[in-house]
Motif scaffolding. Structure first.
Motif, PDB file in Angstrom:
ATOM      1  N   TYR A 117       0.549  13.991 -18.003  1.00 36.75           N
ATOM      2  CA  TYR A 117      -0.300  14.406 -18.926  1.00 36.75           C
ATOM      3  C   TYR A 117      -1.506  14.018 -18.734  1.00 36.75           C
ATOM      4  CZ  TYR A 117       4.344  15.505 -20.958  1.00 36.75           C
ATOM      5  OH  TYR A 117       5.490  16.068 -21.186  1.00 36.75           O
ATOM      6  N   ARG A 118      -2.658  14.849 -19.066  1.00 40.06           N
ATOM      7  CA  ARG A 118      -4.134  14.401 -18.871  1.00 40.06           C
ATOM      8  C   ARG A 118      -4.589  14.702 -20.119  1.00 40.06           C
ATOM      9  NH1 ARG A 118      -8.920  15.763 -18.586  1.00 40.06           N
ATOM     10  NH2 ARG A 118      -8.685  18.070 -18.422  1.00 40.06           N
ATOM     11  N   VAL A 119      -5.296  13.571 -20.871  1.00 40.61           N
ATOM     12  CA  VAL A 119      -5.946  13.907 -22.228  1.00 40.61           C
ATOM     13  C   VAL A 119      -7.305  13.127 -22.069  1.00 40.61           C
ATOM     14  CG1 VAL A 119      -5.970  13.338 -24.683  1.00 40.61           C
ATOM     15  CG2 VAL A 119      -3.810  13.597 -23.537  1.00 40.61           C
ATOM     16  N   GLY A 120      -8.186  13.989 -22.638  1.00 40.70           N
ATOM     17  CA  GLY A 120      -9.475  13.568 -22.804  1.00 40.70           C
ATOM     18  C   GLY A 120     -10.709  14.152 -21.596  1.00 40.70           C
ATOM     19  N   PRO A 121     -11.972  13.809 -21.793  1.00 43.99           N
ATOM     20  CA  PRO A 121     -12.967  14.439 -21.000  1.00 43.99           C
ATOM     21  C   PRO A 121     -12.770  13.989 -19.631  1.00 43.99           C
ATOM     22  CG  PRO A 121     -14.035  12.374 -22.398  1.00 43.99           C
ATOM     23  CD  PRO A 121     -12.519  12.834 -22.748  1.00 43.99           C
ATOM     24  N   GLU A 122     -12.975  14.883 -18.856  1.00 38.96           N
ATOM     25  CA  GLU A 122     -13.171  14.627 -17.280  1.00 38.96           C
ATOM     26  C   GLU A 122     -14.060  13.543 -16.739  1.00 38.96           C
ATOM     27  OE1 GLU A 122     -12.943  17.976 -14.610  1.00 38.96           O
ATOM     28  OE2 GLU A 122     -11.528  19.141 -15.937  1.00 38.96           O
ATOM     29  N   ILE A 150      -7.681   5.632 -17.565  1.00 41.01           N
ATOM     30  CA  ILE A 150      -6.896   4.875 -18.227  1.00 41.01           C
ATOM     31  C   ILE A 150      -5.549   5.695 -17.728  1.00 41.01           C
ATOM     32  CG2 ILE A 150      -5.483   4.054 -19.923  1.00 41.01           C
ATOM     33  CD1 ILE A 150      -8.315   3.707 -21.535  1.00 41.01           C
ATOM     34  N   VAL A 151      -4.410   4.638 -17.164  1.00 43.77           N
ATOM     35  CA  VAL A 151      -3.249   5.114 -16.981  1.00 43.77           C
ATOM     36  C   VAL A 151      -2.375   4.380 -18.051  1.00 43.77           C
ATOM     37  CG1 VAL A 151      -1.140   5.090 -15.359  1.00 43.77           C
ATOM     38  CG2 VAL A 151      -3.473   5.556 -14.451  1.00 43.77           C
ATOM     39  N   ALA A 152      -1.483   5.388 -18.843  1.00 47.11           N
ATOM     40  CA  ALA A 152      -0.510   4.705 -19.750  1.00 47.11           C
ATOM     41  C   ALA A 152       0.890   5.042 -19.292  1.00 47.11           C
ATOM     42  CB  ALA A 152      -0.813   5.555 -21.142  1.00 47.11           C
ATOM     43  N   TRP A 170       1.901   9.667 -25.449  1.00 47.76           N
ATOM     44  CA  TRP A 170       0.544   9.003 -25.473  1.00 47.76           C
ATOM     45  C   TRP A 170      -0.545  10.050 -26.237  1.00 47.76           C
ATOM     46  CZ3 TRP A 170      -0.012   3.856 -25.239  1.00 47.76           C
ATOM     47  CH2 TRP A 170       0.783   3.248 -24.663  1.00 47.76           C
ATOM     48  N   ARG A 171      -0.365  11.106 -26.288  1.00 44.35           N
ATOM     49  CA  ARG A 171      -1.075  12.184 -26.680  1.00 44.35           C
ATOM     50  C   ARG A 171      -1.932  11.963 -27.702  1.00 44.35           C
ATOM     51  NH1 ARG A 171      -1.801  16.315 -29.591  1.00 44.35           N
ATOM     52  NH2 ARG A 171       0.680  16.489 -30.298  1.00 44.35           N
ATOM     53  N   VAL A 172      -1.261  11.608 -28.898  1.00 46.03           N
ATOM     54  CA  VAL A 172      -2.063  11.629 -30.435  1.00 46.03           C
ATOM     55  C   VAL A 172      -2.874  10.204 -30.258  1.00 46.03           C
ATOM     56  CG1 VAL A 172      -1.559  11.354 -32.586  1.00 46.03           C
ATOM     57  CG2 VAL A 172      -0.287  12.967 -31.453  1.00 46.03           C
ATOM     58  N   PHE A 173      -2.326   9.373 -29.637  1.00 47.86           N
ATOM     59  CA  PHE A 173      -2.984   7.942 -29.572  1.00 47.86           C
ATOM     60  C   PHE A 173      -4.294   8.119 -28.944  1.00 47.86           C
ATOM     61  CE2 PHE A 173      -4.056   4.017 -27.384  1.00 47.86           C
ATOM     62  CZ  PHE A 173      -4.132   3.208 -28.607  1.00 47.86           C
ATOM     63  N   ALA A 174      -3.987   8.885 -27.612  1.00 48.89           N
ATOM     64  CA  ALA A 174      -5.201   8.880 -26.768  1.00 48.89           C
ATOM     65  C   ALA A 174      -6.295   9.860 -27.474  1.00 48.89           C
ATOM     66  CB  ALA A 174      -4.671   9.769 -25.556  1.00 48.89           C
ATOM     67  N   GLU A 175      -5.933  10.974 -28.036  1.00 47.95           N
ATOM     68  CA  GLU A 175      -6.981  11.829 -28.867  1.00 47.95           C
ATOM     69  C   GLU A 175      -7.649  10.917 -29.955  1.00 47.95           C
ATOM     70  OE1 GLU A 175      -4.697  15.997 -28.035  1.00 47.95           O
ATOM     71  OE2 GLU A 175      -4.416  15.002 -29.980  1.00 47.95           O
ATOM     72  N   GLU A 176      -6.812  10.441 -30.676  1.00 48.90           N
ATOM     73  CA  GLU A 176      -7.494   9.781 -32.032  1.00 48.90           C
ATOM     74  C   GLU A 176      -8.201   8.225 -31.451  1.00 48.90           C
ATOM     75  OE1 GLU A 176      -4.240   9.144 -34.603  1.00 48.90           O
ATOM     76  OE2 GLU A 176      -4.101  11.265 -35.178  1.00 48.90           O
ATOM     77  N   GLN A 177      -7.717   7.586 -30.653  1.00 48.54           N
ATOM     78  CA  GLN A 177      -8.187   6.181 -30.333  1.00 48.54           C
ATOM     79  C   GLN A 177      -9.001   5.991 -28.935  1.00 48.54           C
ATOM     80  OE1 GLN A 177      -7.926   3.617 -32.927  1.00 48.54           O
ATOM     81  NE2 GLN A 177      -6.879   5.323 -33.891  1.00 48.54           N
ATOM     82  N   LEU A 178      -8.681   6.865 -28.071  1.00 46.36           N
ATOM     83  CA  LEU A 178      -9.239   6.789 -26.836  1.00 46.36           C
ATOM     84  C   LEU A 178     -10.022   7.897 -26.306  1.00 46.36           C
ATOM     85  CD1 LEU A 178      -6.251   5.300 -25.046  1.00 46.36           C
ATOM     86  CD2 LEU A 178      -8.344   4.053 -25.938  1.00 46.36           C
ATOM     87  N   SER A 179     -10.678   8.678 -27.528  1.00 51.12           N
ATOM     88  CA  SER A 179     -11.335   9.980 -27.044  1.00 51.12           C
ATOM     89  C   SER A 179     -12.367   9.791 -26.101  1.00 51.12           C
ATOM     90  CB  SER A 179     -11.834  10.490 -28.395  1.00 51.12           C
ATOM     91  OG  SER A 179     -13.109   9.719 -29.080  1.00 51.12           O
TER      92      SER A 179
END
Length: 60
Positions: free
Chosen positions: A6-11, A16-18, A29-38
């Protein structure tokens, strides 16, 4: 063997590898990445036998 990732965030974000736990999968990890690691590009693989990754042997 290929793993589903899964890849989340701007290219353009730093990578980060989770990695998930024993009963998880990368999509957790999707929701955490969108909310905390945008600002980061988060890669979260489904480890062997989890989520959408294959689970065939050999296991050594």
């Amino acid at each position: 063997m290929s793993l589903h990732v899964y890849r989340v965030g701007p290219e353009s974000g730093r990578a980060i590898v989770a990695v998930h736990g024993l009963k998880g999968y990368g999509g957790r990890w999707r929701v955490f990445a969108e909310e905390q690691l945008s600002d980061f590009q988060v890669f979260a693989p489904d480890l062997r036998g989890h989520g959408l990754s294959p689970g065939e042997p050999p296991w050594t």
